[in-house]
Design an enzyme around this catalytic site. Structure first.
Site, PDB file in Angstrom:
ATOM      1  CG  HIS A   1      47.021  55.898  37.866  1.00 27.64           C
ATOM      2  ND1 HIS A   1      46.144  55.598  36.746  1.00 27.64           N
ATOM      3  CD2 HIS A   1      47.219  55.209  38.951  1.00 27.64           C
ATOM      4  CE1 HIS A   1      45.482  55.687  37.804  1.00 27.64           C
ATOM      5  NE2 HIS A   1      45.952  55.096  38.708  1.00 27.64           N
TER       6      HIS A   1
ATOM      7  CG  HIS B   1      45.108  59.413  38.975  1.00 24.96           C
ATOM      8  ND1 HIS B   1      46.898  58.708  39.465  1.00 24.96           N
ATOM      9  CD2 HIS B   1      44.756  59.458  39.480  1.00 24.96           C
ATOM     10  CE1 HIS B   1      46.896  57.330  39.824  1.00 24.96           C
ATOM     11  NE2 HIS B   1      45.496  58.001  40.304  1.00 24.96           N
TER      12      HIS B   1
ATOM     13  CB  CYS C   1      37.672  48.895  53.478  1.00 23.29           C
ATOM     14  SG  CYS C   1      39.479  48.860  52.268  1.00 23.29           S
TER      15      CYS C   1
ATOM     16  CB  CYS D   1      37.362  51.792  50.803  1.00 18.21           C
ATOM     17  SG  CYS D   1      36.982  50.535  50.080  1.00 18.21           S
TER      18      CYS D   1
ATOM     19  CB  CYS E   1      37.881  45.740  50.748  1.00 21.55           C
ATOM     20  SG  CYS E   1      37.485  46.591  49.766  1.00 21.55           S
TER      21      CYS E   1
ATOM     22  CG  HIS F   1      41.027  48.433  48.317  1.00 21.15           C
ATOM     23  ND1 HIS F   1      40.098  49.245  48.705  1.00 21.15           N
ATOM     24  CD2 HIS F   1      42.085  49.532  47.902  1.00 21.15           C
ATOM     25  CE1 HIS F   1      40.062  50.799  47.780  1.00 21.15           C
ATOM     26  NE2 HIS F   1      41.316  50.897  47.328  1.00 21.15           N
TER      27      HIS F   1
ATOM     28  CE  LYS G   1      59.747  41.947  29.412  1.00 19.51           C
ATOM     29  NZ  LYS G   1      58.577  41.791  31.050  1.00 19.51           N
TER      30      LYS G   1
ATOM     31  CE  LYS H   1      59.641  38.826  23.567  1.00 15.25           C
ATOM     32  NZ  LYS H   1      59.565  38.024  22.507  1.00 15.25           N
TER      33      LYS H   1
HETATM   34  N1  MSP Z   1      41.146  60.870  46.425  1.00 11.73           N
HETATM   35  C1  MSP Z   1      39.840  60.346  46.580  1.00 11.73           C
HETATM   36  C2  MSP Z   1      38.958  61.322  46.013  1.00 11.73           C
HETATM   37  C3  MSP Z   1      38.331  62.881  46.468  1.00 11.73           C
HETATM   38  S1  MSP Z   1      37.577  63.503  45.494  1.00 11.73           S
HETATM   39  C4  MSP Z   1      36.713  64.972  46.469  1.00 11.73           C
HETATM   40  C5  MSP Z   1      40.343  59.486  44.848  1.00 11.73           C
HETATM   41  N2  MSP Z   1      41.817  59.579  44.674  1.00 11.73           N
HETATM   42  S2  MSP Z   1      42.174  58.414  43.792  1.00 11.73           S
HETATM   43  O1  MSP Z   1      43.379  59.121  43.599  1.00 11.73           O
HETATM   44  O2  MSP Z   1      41.931  57.317  44.363  1.00 11.73           O
HETATM   45  O3  MSP Z   1      41.119  58.279  42.579  1.00 11.73           O
HETATM   46  C6  MSP Z   1      41.624  60.109  41.530  1.00 11.73           C
HETATM   47  C7  MSP Z   1      40.275  60.067  40.724  1.00 11.73           C
HETATM   48  O4  MSP Z   1      41.412  58.191  40.027  1.00 11.73           O
HETATM   49  C8  MSP Z   1      39.149  58.566  41.266  1.00 11.73           C
HETATM   50  O5  MSP Z   1      37.764  59.565  40.226  1.00 11.73           O
HETATM   51  C9  MSP Z   1      38.840  57.260  40.351  1.00 11.73           C
HETATM   52  O6  MSP Z   1      38.316  56.679  39.243  1.00 11.73           O
HETATM   53  C10 MSP Z   1      40.347  57.543  38.878  1.00 11.73           C
HETATM   54  N3  MSP Z   1      41.085  57.181  37.814  1.00 11.73           N
HETATM   55  C11 MSP Z   1      41.893  56.125  39.025  1.00 11.73           C
HETATM   56  N4  MSP Z   1      42.273  54.739  37.711  1.00 11.73           N
HETATM   57  C12 MSP Z   1      41.458  55.116  36.663  1.00 11.73           C
HETATM   58  C13 MSP Z   1      41.455  54.786  34.736  1.00 11.73           C
HETATM   59  N5  MSP Z   1      42.702  53.443  35.209  1.00 11.73           N
HETATM   60  N6  MSP Z   1      40.744  54.982  33.705  1.00 11.73           N
HETATM   61  C14 MSP Z   1      40.343  56.766  34.629  1.00 11.73           C
HETATM   62  N7  MSP Z   1      39.318  57.046  35.922  1.00 11.73           N
HETATM   63  C15 MSP Z   1      40.410  56.075  37.256  1.00 11.73           C
HETATM   64  O7  MSP Z   1      39.517  58.824  44.683  1.00 11.73           O
END
Ligand code: MSP
Length: 506
Positions: free
Chosen positions: A18, A21, A127, A130, A144, A147, A296, A299
């Site tokens: 998303h 990432h 958890c 986490c 948690c 989550h 959206k 519509k």
């Molecule tokens: N697998 C672990 C990381 C291990 S690193 C040795 C993990 N993965 S994750 O997929 O859940 O998250 C990866 C990164 O994406 C994290 O740094 C998290 O903060 C970031 N983000 C997830 N959603 C986000 C936003 N909406 N905005 C910015 N970054 C966010 O944690």
């Protein structure tokens, strides 16, 4: 030669990518490309974290074995992510890679040999979301808070890491290196966590086969967070067959992470490294969360666009521009599709795109496409631009770097208005003045294109091509007088064509 090794977190694969990432990956890519422009030896690592226990459950639900499950989702959704946002990565690590698994085993064996691992019974609440143990006071209504699920009671014989022994070494590290964690408020957060006292933690899990076996006790696997953190080092041992990149890039490493995983990176990871006899990383940059609301868009059609759909609607560069522009890197940011659209039109299409169109059109029209050097002082300070952007990017200020570039773009637009080349073109007596204006515009835009190249890797060469300038992106070329005398400049087609949001998505 300066070395610049940068990493993103390795992403959990139980869901699909998303915007959050994409955000981290884009930010790390902007910095990597920038350091490349400065002639540095760069290495950019990203990848996936596959040994989470939730993968076992998701796989079971689909009737697959865990490896089959992760193979599918990684190859379909995660490996393509960097290319989708034009991130030019040097290696994509999977924690199921044989090279990684072997290295993890060697690494924790070293920690054991150094006397920092002992056996004990663990009992506590865990958890799965986490992938971490929780104390009772971290829970809200027994759940948690991150989550919304109740942690499970786990009681098992585990191998423990003596984190408590590293409190003082970590405090020393923080005192010695005030820029170890950025921004400063995150440094304070991490340091105060350490100062409050550290508890040993279990680095193994019993009774589940999914993971890297503990070398001296194969009935247990390495705790997924320990397995994951080690990726930053393991990748260097096998990314280039026959080469050990550790000598070249360790400890010149910068980790870019989100705020939710600060403790793992700013406390556990440096302690694990010290325990195994490695230097801690050079720097950890902790960014905030970027939230983009869904919208959206029609519509009648009932379409909803997700933020990553913006890539297809606006193109990759505008999305990269937006995430770097919308909020100070390090702070949380709220974004919306409307805001993306508004900045696309105002800043990319009008400020930058029109400037390129007008400049090339005027050179084509008034000078038959020929660009000539001319005297006169330049309207913008390209030397300062070069220094400003580099300084801000060294301070992780991605939005500040972009703002410095945009202020030059705005100055060039004002220069077009104030010098009114269309007036100068009316009178032969103003020919020299017109040459000066046209050259200054082309020269300024050449500098702007080079400065922008790490943010907008697709657009920058298009600007240079439109001006028939070299595609050489060396940072030192952001300087007055860099534009060559050329022929054949034609009116450029719009860099950022109009996007009709509903139509594009329908
Ligand atoms: N697998 C672990 C990381 C291990 S690193 C040795 C993990 N993965 S994750 O997929 O859940 O998250 C990866 C990164 O994406 C994290 O740094 C998290 O903060 C970031 N983000 C997830 N959603 C986000 C936003 N909406 N905005 C910015 N970054 C966010 O944690």
């Amino acid at each position: 030669m300066n070395r610049f090794y940068i990493t993103t977190p390795i992403y959990y694969v139980n869901s699909t990518p998303h915007i959050g990432h994409a955000y981290t990956t884009i930010a790390a890519d902007i910095l990597t490309r920038h350091h490349e422009q400065r002639g540095e030896d760069t290495f950019f690592l990203t990848g996936v974290d596959e040994h989470a226990s939730k993968n076992v459950r998701s796989a079971e639900e689909q009737g697959l074995d865990p490896k089959e499950f992760v193979d599918r989702i990684v190859e379909q959704h995660w490996r393509p992510l960097p290319a989708r946002v034009h991130a030019d990565v040097d290696f994509f690590i999977r924690t199921t890679d044989e090279g990684h698994r072997r290295f993890v085993q060697d690494f924790i064996e070293r920690i054991r040999e150094n006397g920092h691992i002992y056996e004990d019974v663990y009992a506590g609440l865990y958890c799965v979301g986490c992938e971490a143990f929780k104390s009772a006071d971290e829970l809200v209504d027994g759940k948690c808070p991150d989550h919304g699920i109740e942690p499970e009671w786990i009681e098992e014989k585990n191998w423990f890491f003596r984190l408590s022994a590293f409190q003082q070494p970590l405090l020393d590290l923080y005192d010695r290196r005030p820029d170890f964690v950025q921004p400063r408020f995150r440094y304070n957060e991490a340091r105060s966590f350490i100062a409050h006292g550290l508890q040993d933690f279990s680095l193994s899990r019993a009774g589940q086969p999914w993971g890297v076996p503990i070398p001296w006790d194969p009935d247990q696997v390495v705790y997924v967070w320990v397995d994951a953190l080690i990726n930053y080092l393991s990748a260097l041992t096998y990314a280039r067959p026959g080469e050990d990149l550790r000598d070249r890039y360790w400890p010149e490493v910068r980790h870019v992470i989100g705020k939710d995983i600060l403790r793992f990176h700013c406390v556990f990871w440096p302690a694990l490294l010290l325990a195994a006899g490695y230097e801690p990383p050079k720097q950890v940059f902790v960014h905030g969360y970027l939230q983009i609301g869904e919208r959206k868009i029609s519509k009648s059609l009932g379409n909803v666009i997700s933020p990553l759909d913006l890539l297809a609607i606006y193109g990759v560069d505008p999305v990269r521009f937006y995430v770097a522009r919308v909020t100070t890197f390090g702070q949380d940011g709220n974004a919306s599709v409307e805001d993306v659209h508004e900045r696309y039109e105002r800043e990319l299409a009008n400020d930058l795109g029109n400037l390129v169109s007008r400049t090339t059109a005027m050179i084509a029209r008034y000078r038959d496409g020929t660009l000539k050097r001319a005297g006169g002082s330049p309207p913008v300070d390209l030397e300062r631009l070069r220094e400003d952007v580099a300084e801000r990017l060294d301070a992780w200020d991605l939005s500040g770097g972009l703002e410095a570039i945009w202020s030059v773009v705005r100055d060039l637009n004002r220069y077009v208005e104030s010098s009114a080349p269309w007036q100068l073109a009316k009178d032969d007596a103003d020919a020299a003045a017109l040459d000066t204006v046209l050259y200054n515009l082309a020269d300024g835009l050449t500098g702007v294109a080079i400065a922008l190249a790490s943010y907008l890797p697709e657009t920058a060469p298009q600007i240079l091509d439109a001006l028939r300038q070299s595609r050489d992106l060396s940072w030192s070329r952001i300087a007055p007088g860099v534009a060559d005398e050329v022929e054949g400049i034609a009116a450029a087609s719009p860099l950022f064509p109009r996007v009709d949001l509903p139509a594009a998505a329908a």
